[in-house]
Design a protein around this motif. Structure first.
Motif, short mmCIF file in Angstrom:
data_model
loop_
_atom_site.label_atom_id
_atom_site.label_comp_id
_atom_site.label_asym_id
_atom_site.label_seq_id
_atom_site.Cartn_x
_atom_site.Cartn_y
_atom_site.Cartn_z
N LEU A 10 -15.82 34.75 -69.79
CA LEU A 10 -16.14 33.33 -69.67
C LEU A 10 -15.44 32.71 -68.47
N ILE A 11 -14.16 33.05 -68.29
CA ILE A 11 -13.44 32.52 -67.13
C ILE A 11 -14.11 32.97 -65.84
N ALA A 12 -14.47 34.27 -65.79
CA ALA A 12 -15.11 34.81 -64.60
C ALA A 12 -16.41 34.09 -64.29
N ILE A 13 -17.22 33.86 -65.32
CA ILE A 13 -18.52 33.21 -65.10
C ILE A 13 -18.31 31.76 -64.69
N LEU A 15 -15.78 30.57 -63.15
CA LEU A 15 -15.29 30.64 -61.77
C LEU A 15 -16.47 30.75 -60.80
N MET A 16 -17.40 31.64 -61.13
CA MET A 16 -18.57 31.83 -60.27
C MET A 16 -19.41 30.56 -60.19
N VAL A 17 -19.59 29.90 -61.37
CA VAL A 17 -20.37 28.66 -61.40
C VAL A 17 -19.71 27.61 -60.53
N ILE A 19 -17.65 27.93 -58.01
CA ILE A 19 -17.73 28.24 -56.57
C ILE A 19 -19.17 28.07 -56.07
N ALA A 20 -20.13 28.56 -56.86
CA ALA A 20 -21.53 28.48 -56.43
C ALA A 20 -21.97 27.03 -56.29
N TYR A 21 -21.63 26.20 -57.27
CA TYR A 21 -22.03 24.80 -57.20
C TYR A 21 -21.16 24.03 -56.21
N SER A 23 -19.81 25.01 -53.46
CA SER A 23 -20.18 25.18 -52.05
C SER A 23 -21.41 24.35 -51.71
#
Lengths: 103, 240
Positions: A10-13, A15-17, A19-21, A23
């Motif tokens: 969950l933390i990893a996802i 984190l990705m969300v 960063i993706a949003y 940027s």
């Protein structure tokens, strides 16, 4: 198999969300203050394709003949025909064909 | 003679137009989503993890790259670095949309870029240059792609597990071919040959001699630095 704890995933996802949003929003924020210079553009442009190159290279180098043939086939089709689906299909077909004959 | 500009708008009609215009590409996106689902299953990534990624991250290259790193314990720092490197390009894309979006209140501006991806960005920017001012094109394109991506992932996750020997069908090379296609299929320029070569070489050396996953960062930075250094060097050569 993935046995990573749920919270870690969950933390990893998240984190990705973030960063993706982040940027996507950051571009607007920066533009509302300073316009980006051509050198920064060039760096970011080269970096975002180089990151994919860096992911791919060790896979190809350490892969079997099927993986290498797939890379050549998919790459060639992508450049010549510009058709993403055909490119991936040819890659899979090449890998499957190689393993059918040689293993 | 300067044509009078239409004011920026955002409505249902424009959004529908965006959805319809994106339909042909969305069909491809279903296939990519399917490929992602299958790749996730065979990489040992849980269905809910893959689904959450498609629902909220909504970015094929970073999701595929993440599959490659999805081992326990998760290398969070490396994962963040890779995602950041892949997504800096979205920063430039939203920056390019700013002249169009600035008419909206800031909260709406931020909401408009939630579903921003390469394809609907390219389509919307093309329409903008042709005089379109309805932001629904951007939003609708994003909605069509998101639906296709999530739907495709679900299908891939549902049926990917039924295959016992994925290598025999070449299913293990889907991710490789997909990333390769994004790199060279977009707009390959001869000027990028050297940065990419440098990225590949430095990544490989980092893969062999540095701690795990650093090779992606090393390759990305090398590629970026070489690209920035190159034209300056050429300019100096031709100037002297």
């Amino acid at each position: 198999m993935s046995s990573s704890p749920v919270w870690q995933s969950l933390i990893a996802i998240m984190l990705m969300v973030a960063i993706a949003y982040g940027s996507r929003v950051l571009g607007l924020l920066i533009m509302s203050r300073v316009p980006l210079g051509p050198r920064v553009r060039l760096f970011v442009d080269a970096m975002s394709s180089s990151v994919l190159i860096a992911v791919i290279t060790p896979i190809i180098v350490h892969g079997d003949g099927g993986v290498r043939l797939a890379a050549i086939a998919a790459g060639t089709v992508a450049v010549v025909m510009r058709n993403p689906l055909v490119s991936i299909a040819m890659g899979m077909l090449s890998a499957a064909g190689w393993r059918w004959w040689f293993t | 003679m300067k044509v009078k500009e239409n004011p920026t708008r955002l409505d249902i009609t424009g959004t529908w137009k965006g959805i319809r215009m994106m339909m042909p590409l969305a069909v491809f996106t279903i296939a990519f989503g399917l490929a992602f689902g299958v790749a996730a299953v065979h990489q040992g990534v849980a269905g809910w993890e893959a689904m959450l990624m498609s629902l909220f991250v909504f970015a094929a290259p970073s999701q595929f790259a993440a599959l490659e790193m999805w081992h326990s314990p998760l290398p969070l720092l490396a994962l963040a670095a890779v995602t950041l490197a892949i997504h800096t390009r979205h920063m430039l894309m939203s920056a390019a949309l700013y002249p169009w979006l600035k008419a909206l209140p800031q909260r709406q501006q931020f909401a408009m870029v939630i579903l921003l991806t390469d394809s609907n960005w390219a389509m919307a920017l093309g329409e903008y240059q042709r005089g379109e001012r309805n932001l629904g094109i951007l939003l609708g394109g994003g909605i069509a792609l998101w639906g296709a991506w999530v739907g495709g992932t679900a299908i891939g996750l549902a049926f990917g597990g039924g295959i016992t020997e994925p290598e025999r069908f070449g299913l293990d090379v889907i991710m490789l071919c997909f990333l390769l296609m994004i790199v060279v299929g977009g707009n390959p320029r001869a000027a990028m040959a050297l940065p990419w070569l440098a990225a590949a070489a430095s990544a490989l050396m980092a893969y062999w001699w540095l701690p795990p996953y650093l090779h992606v960062m090393v390759g990305a930075l090398t590629g970026g630095v070489v690209a920035v250094l190159l034209p300056g060097h050429w300019l100096r050569e031709s100037a002297s």
